[in-house]
Design a protein around this motif. Structure first.
Motif, PDB file in Angstrom:
ATOM      1  N   THR A  49       0.844  -0.993   0.157  1.00 35.81           N
ATOM      2  CA  THR A  49      -0.451   0.223   0.317  1.00 35.81           C
ATOM      3  C   THR A  49       0.959   1.120  -0.327  1.00 35.81           C
ATOM      4  O   THR A  49       2.354   1.401   0.307  1.00 35.81           O
ATOM      5  N   TRP A  56      -1.922   6.272  -1.355  1.00 33.75           N
ATOM      6  CA  TRP A  56      -3.647   5.291  -1.931  1.00 33.75           C
ATOM      7  C   TRP A  56      -4.316   5.730  -0.755  1.00 33.75           C
ATOM      8  O   TRP A  56      -5.666   6.047  -1.233  1.00 33.75           O
ATOM      9  N   ARG A 110      -8.006   8.055  -0.579  1.00 31.17           N
ATOM     10  CA  ARG A 110      -8.888   7.665  -0.733  1.00 31.17           C
ATOM     11  C   ARG A 110      -9.989   7.688   0.593  1.00 31.17           C
ATOM     12  O   ARG A 110     -11.400   7.720   1.191  1.00 31.17           O
ATOM     13  N   ARG A 119      -5.158  -5.308   2.541  1.00 32.61           N
ATOM     14  CA  ARG A 119      -5.060  -3.809   2.813  1.00 32.61           C
ATOM     15  C   ARG A 119      -6.322  -3.350   2.129  1.00 32.61           C
ATOM     16  O   ARG A 119      -6.364  -2.068   3.172  1.00 32.61           O
ATOM     17  N   SER A 120      -7.101  -3.837   1.524  1.00 36.01           N
ATOM     18  CA  SER A 120      -8.105  -3.674   2.305  1.00 36.01           C
ATOM     19  C   SER A 120      -9.352  -2.390   2.960  1.00 36.01           C
ATOM     20  O   SER A 120     -10.110  -2.218   2.644  1.00 36.01           O
ATOM     21  N   MET A 160     -15.666  -5.984   4.588  1.00 39.74           N
ATOM     22  CA  MET A 160     -16.600  -5.146   4.770  1.00 39.74           C
ATOM     23  C   MET A 160     -16.962  -5.137   3.144  1.00 39.74           C
ATOM     24  O   MET A 160     -15.834  -4.914   2.175  1.00 39.74           O
ATOM     25  N   GLY A 212     -16.979  -2.805   0.594  1.00 36.84           N
ATOM     26  CA  GLY A 212     -15.885  -0.578   0.501  1.00 36.84           C
ATOM     27  C   GLY A 212     -17.543  -0.216  -0.364  1.00 36.84           C
ATOM     28  O   GLY A 212     -17.816   0.481   0.464  1.00 36.84           O
ATOM     29  N   ARG A 213     -17.341  -0.599  -1.433  1.00 35.41           N
ATOM     30  CA  ARG A 213     -18.234  -0.269  -2.070  1.00 35.41           C
ATOM     31  C   ARG A 213     -19.824   0.623  -1.792  1.00 35.41           C
ATOM     32  O   ARG A 213     -20.413   1.693  -2.107  1.00 35.41           O
ATOM     33  N   VAL A 258     -20.219  -0.038   0.621  1.00 36.81           N
ATOM     34  CA  VAL A 258     -21.121   0.317   2.401  1.00 36.81           C
ATOM     35  C   VAL A 258     -21.062   2.427   1.677  1.00 36.81           C
ATOM     36  O   VAL A 258     -21.443   2.695   2.733  1.00 36.81           O
ATOM     37  N   PHE A 259     -19.524   2.189   1.620  1.00 37.39           N
ATOM     38  CA  PHE A 259     -19.664   3.845   0.951  1.00 37.39           C
ATOM     39  C   PHE A 259     -21.362   4.677   0.925  1.00 37.39           C
ATOM     40  O   PHE A 259     -21.280   5.609   1.319  1.00 37.39           O
ATOM     41  N   ALA A 287     -15.833   7.421   9.456  1.00 29.80           N
ATOM     42  CA  ALA A 287     -15.137   6.966   8.843  1.00 29.80           C
ATOM     43  C   ALA A 287     -13.962   6.623   7.619  1.00 29.80           C
ATOM     44  O   ALA A 287     -13.163   6.679   7.454  1.00 29.80           O
ATOM     45  N   ASN A 288     -13.896   8.205   6.784  1.00 26.53           N
ATOM     46  CA  ASN A 288     -13.667   8.402   6.233  1.00 26.53           C
ATOM     47  C   ASN A 288     -13.718   9.891   5.404  1.00 26.53           C
ATOM     48  O   ASN A 288     -14.801  10.043   5.382  1.00 26.53           O
ATOM     49  N   ASN A 293     -10.840   5.244  11.265  1.00 23.22           N
ATOM     50  CA  ASN A 293     -11.896   4.957  12.159  1.00 23.22           C
ATOM     51  C   ASN A 293     -12.365   4.363  13.221  1.00 23.22           C
ATOM     52  O   ASN A 293     -11.598   3.135  13.523  1.00 23.22           O
ATOM     53  N   LEU A 297     -23.221   5.723  11.008  1.00 20.69           N
ATOM     54  CA  LEU A 297     -23.663   4.719  10.272  1.00 20.69           C
ATOM     55  C   LEU A 297     -23.164   3.725  10.712  1.00 20.69           C
ATOM     56  O   LEU A 297     -21.396   4.004  10.531  1.00 20.69           O
TER      57      LEU A 297
END
Ligand SMILES: CC(C)(COP(=O)(O)OP(=O)(O)OC[C@H]1O[C@@H](n2cnc3c(N)ncnc32)[C@H](O)[C@@H]1OP(=O)(O)O)[C@@H](O)C(=O)NCCC(=O)NCCS
Length: 320
Positions: free
Chosen positions: A28, A32, A36, A151-152, A210, A212-213, A215-216, A249-250, A277, A307
């Motif tokens: 990673t 990155w 993100r 890594r994700s 997760m 990811g997409r 949950v986003f 979270a992000n 997070n 959430l």
């Protein structure tokens, strides 16, 4: 009578791990992760430092900051998804460690929305049971539940705790918890979108996974709708709100939310950079940091939203 947030304290483990540190052991890069997520570094609990230890540290700071005698605490409510054990609860360990000998104590698990659930439960118990002082703690060690070779997911999380003294008050009629709103959707796709696999269903093995997409997308949809609904129910608009403190979270989720729903970016508190997070501790950590910086002040009206896994989500409006 109002239910007020009288005092807040937080605790972060000493160990700080930067994106560059992670890039030495994982495929990673700082670039990155930062572009993100907005995360630069996270605090990570030592192997023998458990969720309740973080909660005890935050609670002791709170006791030192406030004039409360632990014997006057009526209830200890702990939000955690990463409890030391299945039982007893983290709340009982914290109650014993701080000498809140008259309090009843229990844990709640509403994942990253746990702070808002805890606030709603504290408010309603204070009203319905005629309590004076509730110690609401968020204590999270998600880094113990991630696969450090994945890594994700592993780059996204950090550890931390918050402790809040929630009190019934008749002093100032203008401050207090104005409203709380809670939601859940356990339908299969949403239920499975964030999972901690370690438990009897999976032979006590496994880590956090997760989608990811998805949950986003859920985070933007559900946090936005809960904000709009709680404002409408209280005949308020964002003009009545000084600061919006969402679950941290992000940063990209929050920026997309502002862009897509036309929310005022300048009212959003964003602290993902240094904490990553921290699940239900993320809102208390953000609130405490901005109070100490003097950005958020007594009298300000705050809108919280979060959430998390479940899915569970919610919102709260509080005047400090
Ligand atoms: C997790 C998240 C940052 C991933 O971003 P994304 O743009 O969706 O990335 P993807 O998962 O599609 O992966 C894109 C690529 O990056 C790679 N990648 C994933 N993690 C990486 C990392 N830490 N470093 C470098 N590359 C990585 C993937 O392997 C994939 O590579 P490929 O295209 O060769 O297969 C994003 O989905 C997200 O923020 N989701 C919400 C997560 C969240 O906050 N959840 C908590 C809510 S409580």
């Amino acid at each position: 009578m109002r239910t007020i947030i009288r005092c807040i304290a937080t605790y972060l483990p000493e160990k700080v791990v930067t994106n560059d540190d992670l890039s030495k052991v994982l495929d990673t890069s700082d670039e990155w992760i930062y572009t993100r997520t907005g995360i630069e570094s996270r605090h990570i609990a030592e192997e023998d430092e458990l969720a309740s230890d973080l909660g005890i540290a935050a609670s002791k700071k709170l006791l030192a900051l406030s004039d409360i005698d632990p014997i006057d605490i009526d209830a200890v409510i702990v939000s955690t998804t990463t409890a030391d054990r299945r039982f007893p609860s983290c709340a009982c360990r914290i109650q014993g460690a701080i000498g809140a000998n008259r309090a009843f104590a229990f844990d709640i698990n509403a994942a990253c929305a746990g702070f808002i659930y805890g606030l709603a439960i504290s408010d309603s118990m204070i009203r319905s049971m005629n309590l004076k002082n509730v110690l609401l703690v968020t204590a999270e060690t998600l880094t113990k539940f991630v696969d450090w070779t994945d890594r994700s997911t592993c780059v996204l999380f950090g550890d931390g705790a918050g402790a809040l003294l929630i009190q019934s008050s008749s002093d100032d009629e203008s401050s207090g918890i104005i409203s709380t709103k809670l939601y859940s959707d356990g339908s299969e796709e949403r239920h499975d979108s964030i999972l901690s696999h370690r438990g009897p269903q999976n032979g006590y093995r496994g880590y956090t996974t997760m989608a990811g997409r998805s949950v986003f997308r859920y985070a933007i949809e559900n946090m936005s709708s809960s904000m709009n609904e709680i404002l409408a129910e209280n005949n308020m608009t964002l003009d009545d709100i000084d600061w919006i403190i969402p679950h941290q979270a992000n940063r990209r989720i929050l920026e997309s939310m502002c862009k897509m729903r036309n929310f005022p970016t300048e009212k959003f508190i964003i602290t993902t950079k240094d904490h990553a997070n921290t699940s239900s501790s993320s809102i208390p950590l953000a609130l405490d940091e901005k109070l100490r910086e003097g950005k958020i002040k007594a009298g300000d009206t705050l809108l919280f939203t979060a959430l998390g896994a479940g899915l569970v989500w919610g919102a709260a409006i509080v005047r400090l």
